[in-house]
Design a protein around this motif. Structure first.
Motif, PDB file in Angstrom:
ATOM      1  N   ALA A 223       0.832  -1.211   0.000  1.00  0.00           N
ATOM      2  CA  ALA A 223       0.000   0.000   0.000  1.00  0.00           C
ATOM      3  C   ALA A 223       0.862   1.254   0.000  1.00  0.00           C
ATOM      4  CB  ALA A 223      -0.931  -0.012   1.204  1.00  0.00           C
ATOM      5  N   LEU A 224       1.947   1.223   0.754  1.00  0.00           N
ATOM      6  CA  LEU A 224       2.874   2.361   0.809  1.00  0.00           C
ATOM      7  C   LEU A 224       3.388   2.714  -0.583  1.00  0.00           C
ATOM      8  CD1 LEU A 224       4.806   4.306   2.453  1.00  0.00           C
ATOM      9  CD2 LEU A 224       6.419   2.369   2.482  1.00  0.00           C
ATOM     10  N   LEU A 225       3.858   1.717  -1.315  1.00  0.00           N
ATOM     11  CA  LEU A 225       4.390   1.969  -2.649  1.00  0.00           C
ATOM     12  C   LEU A 225       3.284   2.349  -3.619  1.00  0.00           C
ATOM     13  CD1 LEU A 225       6.763   2.118  -4.544  1.00  0.00           C
ATOM     14  CD2 LEU A 225       6.652  -0.380  -4.837  1.00  0.00           C
ATOM     15  N   GLN A 226       2.134   1.714  -3.507  1.00  0.00           N
ATOM     16  CA  GLN A 226       1.004   2.066  -4.374  1.00  0.00           C
ATOM     17  C   GLN A 226       0.629   3.534  -4.215  1.00  0.00           C
ATOM     18  OE1 GLN A 226      -0.511   0.886  -6.845  1.00  0.00           O
ATOM     19  NE2 GLN A 226      -2.397   2.053  -6.954  1.00  0.00           N
ATOM     20  N   ASN A 227       0.636   4.029  -3.000  1.00  0.00           N
ATOM     21  CA  ASN A 227       0.265   5.423  -2.768  1.00  0.00           C
ATOM     22  C   ASN A 227       1.267   6.397  -3.383  1.00  0.00           C
ATOM     23  OD1 ASN A 227      -2.083   4.794  -1.395  1.00  0.00           O
ATOM     24  ND2 ASN A 227      -1.158   4.938   0.633  1.00  0.00           N
ATOM     25  N   VAL A 228       2.504   5.972  -3.525  1.00  0.00           N
ATOM     26  CA  VAL A 228       3.525   6.822  -4.138  1.00  0.00           C
ATOM     27  C   VAL A 228       3.375   6.864  -5.655  1.00  0.00           C
ATOM     28  CG1 VAL A 228       6.015   6.970  -4.628  1.00  0.00           C
ATOM     29  CG2 VAL A 228       5.218   6.613  -2.283  1.00  0.00           C
ATOM     30  N   ILE A 229       3.060   5.739  -6.274  1.00  0.00           N
ATOM     31  CA  ILE A 229       3.092   5.668  -7.737  1.00  0.00           C
ATOM     32  C   ILE A 229       1.750   5.981  -8.393  1.00  0.00           C
ATOM     33  CG2 ILE A 229       5.010   4.049  -7.712  1.00  0.00           C
ATOM     34  CD1 ILE A 229       3.085   1.787  -8.304  1.00  0.00           C
ATOM     35  N   ALA A 230       0.657   6.007  -7.636  1.00  0.00           N
ATOM     36  CA  ALA A 230      -0.670   6.219  -8.219  1.00  0.00           C
ATOM     37  C   ALA A 230      -0.921   7.691  -8.510  1.00  0.00           C
ATOM     38  CB  ALA A 230      -1.743   5.678  -7.286  1.00  0.00           C
ATOM     39  N   GLY A 231      -1.866   7.936  -9.420  1.00  0.00           N
ATOM     40  CA  GLY A 231      -2.317   9.294  -9.671  1.00  0.00           C
ATOM     41  C   GLY A 231      -2.098   9.743 -11.099  1.00  0.00           C
ATOM     42  N   PRO A 232      -2.759  10.824 -11.496  1.00  0.00           N
ATOM     43  CA  PRO A 232      -2.701  11.289 -12.880  1.00  0.00           C
ATOM     44  C   PRO A 232      -1.300  11.723 -13.293  1.00  0.00           C
ATOM     45  CG  PRO A 232      -3.705  12.950 -11.468  1.00  0.00           C
ATOM     46  CD  PRO A 232      -3.567  11.713 -10.639  1.00  0.00           C
ATOM     47  N   SER A 239      -4.610   7.940 -17.345  1.00  0.00           N
ATOM     48  CA  SER A 239      -4.351   8.002 -15.907  1.00  0.00           C
ATOM     49  C   SER A 239      -5.462   8.795 -15.225  1.00  0.00           C
ATOM     50  CB  SER A 239      -2.982   8.619 -15.626  1.00  0.00           C
ATOM     51  OG  SER A 239      -2.869   9.926 -16.144  1.00  0.00           O
ATOM     52  N   LEU A 240      -5.895   8.281 -14.092  1.00  0.00           N
ATOM     53  CA  LEU A 240      -7.139   8.738 -13.460  1.00  0.00           C
ATOM     54  C   LEU A 240      -6.926   9.881 -12.487  1.00  0.00           C
ATOM     55  CD1 LEU A 240      -8.590   5.213 -12.701  1.00  0.00           C
ATOM     56  CD2 LEU A 240      -9.379   6.765 -14.490  1.00  0.00           C
ATOM     57  N   ARG A 241      -7.902  10.792 -12.474  1.00  0.00           N
ATOM     58  CA  ARG A 241      -7.975  11.857 -11.485  1.00  0.00           C
ATOM     59  C   ARG A 241      -9.218  11.642 -10.621  1.00  0.00           C
ATOM     60  NH1 ARG A 241      -4.733  16.154 -12.973  1.00  0.00           N
ATOM     61  NH2 ARG A 241      -3.899  16.018 -15.086  1.00  0.00           N
ATOM     62  N   PRO A 242      -9.103  11.911  -9.314  1.00  0.00           N
ATOM     63  CA  PRO A 242      -7.883  12.247  -8.586  1.00  0.00           C
ATOM     64  C   PRO A 242      -7.131  10.992  -8.170  1.00  0.00           C
ATOM     65  CG  PRO A 242      -9.731  12.274  -7.092  1.00  0.00           C
ATOM     66  CD  PRO A 242     -10.298  11.941  -8.452  1.00  0.00           C
ATOM     67  N   ALA A 243      -5.945  11.177  -7.601  1.00  0.00           N
ATOM     68  CA  ALA A 243      -5.224  10.035  -7.035  1.00  0.00           C
ATOM     69  C   ALA A 243      -6.010   9.470  -5.859  1.00  0.00           C
ATOM     70  CB  ALA A 243      -3.842  10.464  -6.580  1.00  0.00           C
ATOM     71  N   VAL A 244      -6.006   8.156  -5.726  1.00  0.00           N
ATOM     72  CA  VAL A 244      -6.686   7.482  -4.612  1.00  0.00           C
ATOM     73  C   VAL A 244      -5.635   6.980  -3.640  1.00  0.00           C
ATOM     74  CG1 VAL A 244      -8.031   5.450  -3.984  1.00  0.00           C
ATOM     75  CG2 VAL A 244      -8.735   6.850  -5.922  1.00  0.00           C
ATOM     76  N   THR A 245      -5.839   7.231  -2.362  1.00  0.00           N
ATOM     77  CA  THR A 245      -4.878   6.836  -1.332  1.00  0.00           C
ATOM     78  C   THR A 245      -5.418   5.666  -0.520  1.00  0.00           C
ATOM     79  OG1 THR A 245      -4.033   9.095  -1.158  1.00  0.00           O
ATOM     80  CG2 THR A 245      -3.590   7.611   0.689  1.00  0.00           C
ATOM     81  N   ILE A 246      -4.603   4.628  -0.389  1.00  0.00           N
ATOM     82  CA  ILE A 246      -4.951   3.502   0.484  1.00  0.00           C
ATOM     83  C   ILE A 246      -4.725   3.949   1.928  1.00  0.00           C
ATOM     84  CG2 ILE A 246      -4.534   1.080   1.027  1.00  0.00           C
ATOM     85  CD1 ILE A 246      -5.416   1.616  -1.885  1.00  0.00           C
ATOM     86  N   PRO A 247      -5.707   3.819   2.807  1.00  0.00           N
ATOM     87  CA  PRO A 247      -5.527   4.298   4.186  1.00  0.00           C
ATOM     88  C   PRO A 247      -4.519   3.472   4.969  1.00  0.00           C
ATOM     89  CG  PRO A 247      -7.623   3.146   3.960  1.00  0.00           C
ATOM     90  CD  PRO A 247      -7.059   3.271   2.572  1.00  0.00           C
TER      91      PRO A 247
END
Length: 471
Positions: A223-232, A239-247
């Motif tokens: 989840a940590l790495l996913q939150n860094v690499i995700a987002g428009p 690529s999707l807006r907005p970025a989604v953050t895993i809690p």
């Protein structure tokens, strides 16, 4: 001190902040581990250790100055397929052995911008077109849990590096299971994000089967790495807006409705895989989820036909074009992939027929996910593939049945067809040969958080071993 090569990223960041551990100490431990195990495993296609140690010293200063970034000082191994400007971009092929990248993949850009240290790149099969990892360029990559087996593919080097303790985090990509298969085979965690969640590069960013994503040893690290690499990203139109953050807080599945599919249809499933998948379902029930056994009713022949029609329209022609010019340099499995995809496309009625078949395949999955918050099923029908075997002239036998194509042992490609579904692989246990097995956690379209909640619950009630004792 803690077994540093297997230290979770989340724990390393805590220890960096408290000054209990230095980024240089962690990087040094990984370098020493790589020197000890890489001759056996062969997971790293390129080592950048000297530069990484210098960057680790810079990370030390960032913590001392009170200005660390989200991944400051964390070693991350990048899949060799993801280019880095100024470095060789071979795609695992002798045909491209001298090519140098002019651009850097968005995933790598974001890791570096977040303070992550790309200390190594990881092996793949040629053109990432196989579910095992060996090539003429890099040789055979082996599974750290049993060196006679492959770690899977195409992100096999990533999975093997995580399991052998030569990286903390890793990147992967997935066009038919290439993150989830290595994660299952190496006892690690791998995430296929929904299409468009993580930016990619043209032209394959426009292919809805294609996903770049994170790999790790724990759900929280993934989840940590996913939150860094995700987002428009400005260069990726999908690529999707907005970025989604895993809690940060995950694992509570009380009242969640989880569909448990022992099989997606008529796949051959070895008894050990079936037992391990059932154990995960029972553990989720113990954790408070409402678990219901379901039948999905797909036919693996339909899935294979749809997938190879798709490959025959996009991926296969790319490999075929290179084969036409450099065929004598290519591996037998790359040549076979191009030919198989072309034949299936031509006989299958073309791209439109493939899309019609894909729609029919998704229908029962959509119905299930309308009634349930998540679906769990095996990642593969058998524990793993033999190291160094091309599976061109050799047929794979699963559960006593000889398969027409070795990829029929995988249950992953269904969710490249259902590409908007997030899918997390977590370990489900071990087979008798010592090779780990995995389970897929599938969410509704773009519901990333749900699969991480379920994955964290599985990890909490059925924690897994990270380090192979024999290596």
């Amino acid at each position: 001190m803690t077994d540093l090569p297997y230290l979770p990223a989340t724990e390393a960041l805590r220890m960096f902040r408290s000054r209990e551990l230095s980024p240089v100490e962690l990087m040094t431990a990984l370098v020493e581990r790589a020197e000890a195990v890489e001759p056996q495993v062969n997971a790293l296609s390129e080592r950048m250790f000297e530069e990484a140690l210098l960057q680790a010293k810079q990370a030390e200063r960032a913590y001392r100055d009170g200005s660390p970034r989200p991944l400051e000082g964390i070693p991350v191994a990048a899949k060799d397929e993801q280019p880095i400007a100024g470095r060789v971009a071979s795609d695992g092929s002798l045909a491209h052995a001298g090519e140098v990248a002019e651009v850097t993949h968005p995933v790598v850009e974001r890791i570096v911008a977040a303070g992550g240290i790309v200390h190594a790149r990881t092996t793949t099969p040629e053109f990432c077109c196989a579910a095992f990892t060996h090539s003429k360029l890099w040789g055979v990559t082996r599974n750290p849990w049993n060196l006679g087996y492959s770690p899977g593919g195409s992100s096999g080097g990533a999975g093997a590096a995580l399991a052998s303790g030569t990286t903390v985090l890793a990147t992967g990509s997935d066009i038919g299971g290439s993150i989830r298969l290595p994660a299952a085979n190496t006892g690690t965690v791998g995430y296929k994000p929904p299409y468009g969640r993580v930016p990619a590069m043209p032209p394959f960013n426009l292919d809805h089967y294609c996903h770049d994503g994170p790999m790790a040893r724990t759900v929280a690290d993934c989840a940590l790495l996913q939150n860094v690499i995700a987002g428009p990203h400005p260069h990726d139109v999908v690529s999707l807006r907005p970025a989604v953050t895993i809690p940060d807080r995950l694992g509570d599945v009380t009242g969640m409705r989880v569909a448990y599919a022992p099989n997606l249809g008529d796949w051959e499933i070895e008894p050990e895989i079936a037992a391990n998948t059932l154990a995960v379902a029972e553990a989720l029930r113990d954790a408070g989820a409402v678990v219901e056994e379901v039948e999905v009713g797909l036919r693996r022949a339909d899935v294979m036909r749809a997938a190879f029609i798709h490959f025959g329209a996009i991926f296969g022609p790319m490999v075929g074009r290179i084969a036409a010019e450099h065929g004598d340099l290519l591996t037998p499995y790359a040549l076979d992939f191009a030919a198989y995809a072309r034949t299936t496309y031509e006989r299958g009625g073309g791209f439109l027929a493939g899309l019609e078949l894909e729609a029919a395949i998704y229908r029962p999955i959509g119905d299930l996910l309308d009634r349930h918050d998540a679906l769990i099923c095996p990642t593969t029908g058998a524990p793993g593939l033999r190291a160094g075997e091309d599976y061109v002239d050799t047929r794979l036998t699963v559960n006593g049945v000889e398969l027409d194509h070795y990829m029929e042992y995988s249950l992953t490609t269904v969710f490249n067809i259902a590409s908007r579904c997030p899918v997390l692989n977590v370990p489900s246990g071990f087979a008798s040969d010592g090779v780990p097995t995995g389970v897929q956690i599938v969410g509704r379209g773009y519901d990333d958080e749900a699969v991480f909640r379920v994955g964290a619950a599985v990890e909490r009630v059925r924690p897994w071993t990270h380090r192979p004792e024999s290596l």
